[in-house]
Scaffold this active site. Structure first.
Site, PDB file in Angstrom:
ATOM      1  N   LYS A 254       0.856  -1.190   0.000  1.00 50.62           N
ATOM      2  CA  LYS A 254       0.000   0.000   0.000  1.00 50.62           C
ATOM      3  C   LYS A 254       0.890   1.237   0.000  1.00 50.62           C
ATOM      4  O   LYS A 254       1.719   1.411   0.884  1.00 50.62           O
ATOM      5  CB  LYS A 254      -0.894  -0.003   1.239  1.00 50.62           C
ATOM      6  CG  LYS A 254      -1.636   1.306   1.506  1.00 50.62           C
ATOM      7  CD  LYS A 254      -2.291   1.314   2.876  1.00 50.62           C
ATOM      8  CE  LYS A 254      -2.827   2.698   3.230  1.00 50.62           C
ATOM      9  NZ  LYS A 254      -3.399   2.745   4.605  1.00 50.62           N
ATOM     10  N   ASP A 259      -2.366  10.577   3.605  1.00 48.82           N
ATOM     11  CA  ASP A 259      -3.754  10.181   3.853  1.00 48.82           C
ATOM     12  C   ASP A 259      -4.425  11.182   4.786  1.00 48.82           C
ATOM     13  O   ASP A 259      -4.215  11.165   5.994  1.00 48.82           O
ATOM     14  CB  ASP A 259      -3.794   8.776   4.469  1.00 48.82           C
ATOM     15  CG  ASP A 259      -5.227   8.314   4.707  1.00 48.82           C
ATOM     16  OD1 ASP A 259      -6.144   8.858   4.046  1.00 48.82           O
ATOM     17  OD2 ASP A 259      -5.426   7.413   5.535  1.00 48.82           O
ATOM     18  N   LYS A 266      -9.558  12.959   8.753  1.00 48.29           N
ATOM     19  CA  LYS A 266      -8.991  12.611  10.051  1.00 48.29           C
ATOM     20  C   LYS A 266      -8.939  13.845  10.955  1.00 48.29           C
ATOM     21  O   LYS A 266      -8.913  14.978  10.481  1.00 48.29           O
ATOM     22  CB  LYS A 266      -7.560  12.077   9.871  1.00 48.29           C
ATOM     23  CG  LYS A 266      -7.440  10.769   9.129  1.00 48.29           C
ATOM     24  CD  LYS A 266      -5.970  10.412   8.934  1.00 48.29           C
ATOM     25  CE  LYS A 266      -5.796   9.093   8.188  1.00 48.29           C
ATOM     26  NZ  LYS A 266      -6.205   7.941   8.994  1.00 48.29           N
ATOM     27  N   ASP A 277       1.922   6.613   5.483  1.00 52.58           N
ATOM     28  CA  ASP A 277       0.882   5.675   5.067  1.00 52.58           C
ATOM     29  C   ASP A 277       1.252   4.926   3.795  1.00 52.58           C
ATOM     30  O   ASP A 277       0.467   4.124   3.294  1.00 52.58           O
ATOM     31  CB  ASP A 277      -0.449   6.403   4.897  1.00 52.58           C
ATOM     32  CG  ASP A 277      -1.636   5.510   5.216  1.00 52.58           C
ATOM     33  OD1 ASP A 277      -1.471   4.535   5.974  1.00 52.58           O
ATOM     34  OD2 ASP A 277      -2.733   5.768   4.691  1.00 52.58           O
ATOM     35  N   ASP A 336     -11.769   6.956   4.654  1.00 46.97           N
ATOM     36  CA  ASP A 336     -10.502   6.770   5.362  1.00 46.97           C
ATOM     37  C   ASP A 336     -10.095   5.302   5.427  1.00 46.97           C
ATOM     38  O   ASP A 336      -9.023   4.982   5.916  1.00 46.97           O
ATOM     39  CB  ASP A 336     -10.596   7.366   6.772  1.00 46.97           C
ATOM     40  CG  ASP A 336      -9.241   7.508   7.437  1.00 46.97           C
ATOM     41  OD1 ASP A 336      -8.235   7.602   6.703  1.00 46.97           O
ATOM     42  OD2 ASP A 336      -9.179   7.527   8.676  1.00 46.97           O
ATOM     43  N   GLU A 338      -9.159   3.523   2.952  1.00 42.21           N
ATOM     44  CA  GLU A 338      -8.786   3.584   1.543  1.00 42.21           C
ATOM     45  C   GLU A 338      -7.728   2.577   1.147  1.00 42.21           C
ATOM     46  O   GLU A 338      -7.658   2.149  -0.009  1.00 42.21           O
ATOM     47  CB  GLU A 338      -8.316   5.006   1.195  1.00 42.21           C
ATOM     48  CG  GLU A 338      -6.865   5.336   1.486  1.00 42.21           C
ATOM     49  CD  GLU A 338      -6.472   5.216   2.960  1.00 42.21           C
ATOM     50  OE1 GLU A 338      -5.293   4.932   3.238  1.00 42.21           O
ATOM     51  OE2 GLU A 338      -7.330   5.401   3.843  1.00 42.21           O
ATOM     52  N   ARG A 340      -7.295  -0.547   1.788  1.00 42.95           N
ATOM     53  CA  ARG A 340      -7.818  -1.844   1.327  1.00 42.95           C
ATOM     54  C   ARG A 340      -8.357  -1.752  -0.094  1.00 42.95           C
ATOM     55  O   ARG A 340      -8.335  -2.739  -0.830  1.00 42.95           O
ATOM     56  CB  ARG A 340      -8.885  -2.350   2.301  1.00 42.95           C
ATOM     57  CG  ARG A 340     -10.138  -1.512   2.389  1.00 42.95           C
ATOM     58  CD  ARG A 340     -10.909  -1.728   3.673  1.00 42.95           C
ATOM     59  NE  ARG A 340     -10.187  -1.189   4.820  1.00 42.95           N
ATOM     60  CZ  ARG A 340     -10.612  -1.302   6.078  1.00 42.95           C
ATOM     61  NH1 ARG A 340     -11.746  -1.926   6.348  1.00 42.95           N
ATOM     62  NH2 ARG A 340      -9.918  -0.785   7.067  1.00 42.95           N
TER      63      ARG A 340
END
Length: 489
Positions: A254, A259, A266, A277, A336, A338, A340
């Site tokens: 990933k 993010d 967030k 991230d 959030d 995201e 996956r």
């Protein structure tokens, strides 16, 4: 990019010790006779070393820990570092001993008296790993670290044993650099360019742009990045070190370069850490670099999905439905969640194109795994006991914490959607597990697979045994070990 410190391996020269400048590190153990180097330094310092080694303070040190004797009489050195290390030390203790040297190494240089210690190569590795310093964005005059010399009874043999470890250290440093970089530097463009540069090492690197991803039907991945000025990309890195025609093992990462959470934004506090991230993609890149540097005899493909998750007039909304490359539709309940979505498409693409013998994905996926395991262990999820146990063994051997987590149909049922094939979240309870269940829907039943949730281990607020606070490079050592032990011929 910071490179691991070059270490010179030399035969032990006791006559030179009095004139060595900088720092001298010597090994000892409480209640045990000192080595020849220890005895020579003790004579030069008129018994100061033996007195220190016999002290209560030294006796309380754990293997791998050290104490300093500053400006010792009879020596040109600024300090003698007395490291407690048994003759039959294990790998972890030896690397910790080396890290004690790396932590204090400075401009004056360091001399390590490893002499005949069986773990001399591990001492060198620990030193190199802990001496890492990410000072790229600090202004002002910078002091270059001094030279490092390790004296050993058989320096050629130690150098040979240390060479593949040096490749691992460089791979770890590459990962740490990527994770430490701020998002205004490490855009999707910059990330892809750094990976493309590894073609010089012998990797085949291919960059799939947004038009390619659209043609492939990667709607899940593209939805994440549609609110960003940085275009989404997938980078494919292939290492052909095994038999020609053999299917590769696949690593998937990933790579969310920043993010915000998207429309499901967030909280401001701590959002600056979301530069990390892309940690999963960073680990995959570091492993691929390591394999190329040490000329690994295995076929491995690394794939990373590079996106930025931003709130914008074009950004994905909660309630949107996207279609994955597999063909399944996903109701986006929380923008959030995201990572996956990115992994879903890259996992499917890896299987369709490369028919891998197995896959491991890595992602800073959930805060829930930090609640479960803290910052000591990565969460491991798998559909295959053999692959999972092999990875856990490799992680244990390299001293990288990992813990297997459960999966099951009850968790999977929480992803049921009213309007699509699935939702991208399943509620707060068991959040790390439902995330893994989501990913498993994009893994073919006959493909051995592990998911590693590295949210708690990719970047930490305090020093670890082999790294200063910040990016750790967790996973590079374990995955390199897994490939070396299980897939190389």
């Amino acid at each position: 990019m910071p490179k691991p410190l070059p270490i010179q391996f030399q035969a032990t020269d006791l006559e030179a010790l009095a004139k060595v400048k900088g720092r001298i590190a010597v090994l000892a153990d409480a209640g045990q006779p000192g080595s020849a180097g220890f005895r020579r330094l003790d004579r030069l310092t008129k018994g100061a070393l033996a007195r220190a080694a016999g002290s209560e303070a030294f006796g309380k040190l754990k293997p791998g820990e050290a104490m300093d004797l500053a400006f010792p009489p009879g020596l040109a050195a600024d300090a003698v570092q007395l490291i407690r290390l048994p003759k039959k030390a294990d790998q972890t203790q030896a690397r910790k001993a080396g890290a004690a040297v790396g932590k204090t190494h400075g401009a004056g240089g360091s001399l390590v008296l490893a002499e005949g210690h069986a773990r001399a190569a591990d001492i060198a590795f620990g030193l190199a790993m802990r001496a890492y310093d990410f000072d790229t964005h600090k202004s002002g005059e910078k002091t270059a670290p001094g030279p490092v010399t390790l004296m050993a009874a058989n320096p050629e043999a130690v150098a040979k044993a240390a060479a593949p470890m040096a490749a691992v250290a460089e791979g770890v440093f590459f990962t740490r650099d990527l994770v430490n970089e701020p998002a205004n530097v490490l855009t999707t463009h910059d990330f892809a360019a750094r990976l493309a540069a590894m073609q010089e090492l012998g990797l085949d690197v291919e960059i799939l742009e947004e038009e390619d991803l659209t043609r492939l039907g990667m709607g899940a991945l593209l939805g994440v990045g549609q609110g960003s000025e940085s275009p989404s990309k997938v980078v494919v890195m292939q290492w052909h070190g095994g038999s020609k025609g053999d299917a590769p093992f696949a690593l998937i990462g990933k790579g969310v370069v920043f993010d915000t959470g998207g429309i499901s934004i967030k909280p401001a506090a701590g959002m600056e850490d979301m530069t990390m991230d892309m940690g999963g993609a960073g680990v995959v890149a570091g492993v691929m670099r390591t394999l190329a540097l040490r000329k690994a005899k295995a076929n491995v493909v690394g794939l990373v999905g590079l996106v930025e998750n931003m709130p914008d007039g074009r950004a994905q909304r909660p309630g949107d439905v996207v279609k994955s490359m597999k063909g399944d539709t996903i109701e986006v309940i929380n923008t959030d969640a995201e990572g996956r979505l990115v992994l879903a498409d890259v996992l499917w693409y890896a299987q369709e194109r490369f028919k891998p013998t197995g896959m491991i994905d890595l992602a800073t996926l959930t805060g829930a795994i930090i609640i479960a395991l803290g910052h000591e262990n990565t969460g491991v999820f798998s559909n295959n006991d053999t692959l999972c146990n092999a990875f856990l063994s490799a992680a244990k051997a390299e001293g990288e914490g990992a813990w297997r987590m459960p999966m099951g149909d009850a968790y999977d049922a929480k992803l049921k959607s009213r309007i699509a094939d699935m939702m991208n979240v399943g509620g707060r309870d068991g959040g790390a597990i439902t995330a893994a269940q989501f990913l498993q829907r994009f893994v073919k039943p006959d493909v051995p697979w592990c998911h590693l949730d590295i949210a708690g281990t990719a970047l930490v607020k305090a020093d670890t045994a082999l790294a200063p606070k910040g990016a750790t490079g967790w996973g590079v050592m374990a995955l390199d070990r897994l490939i070396r032990d299980r897939f190389e011929k």
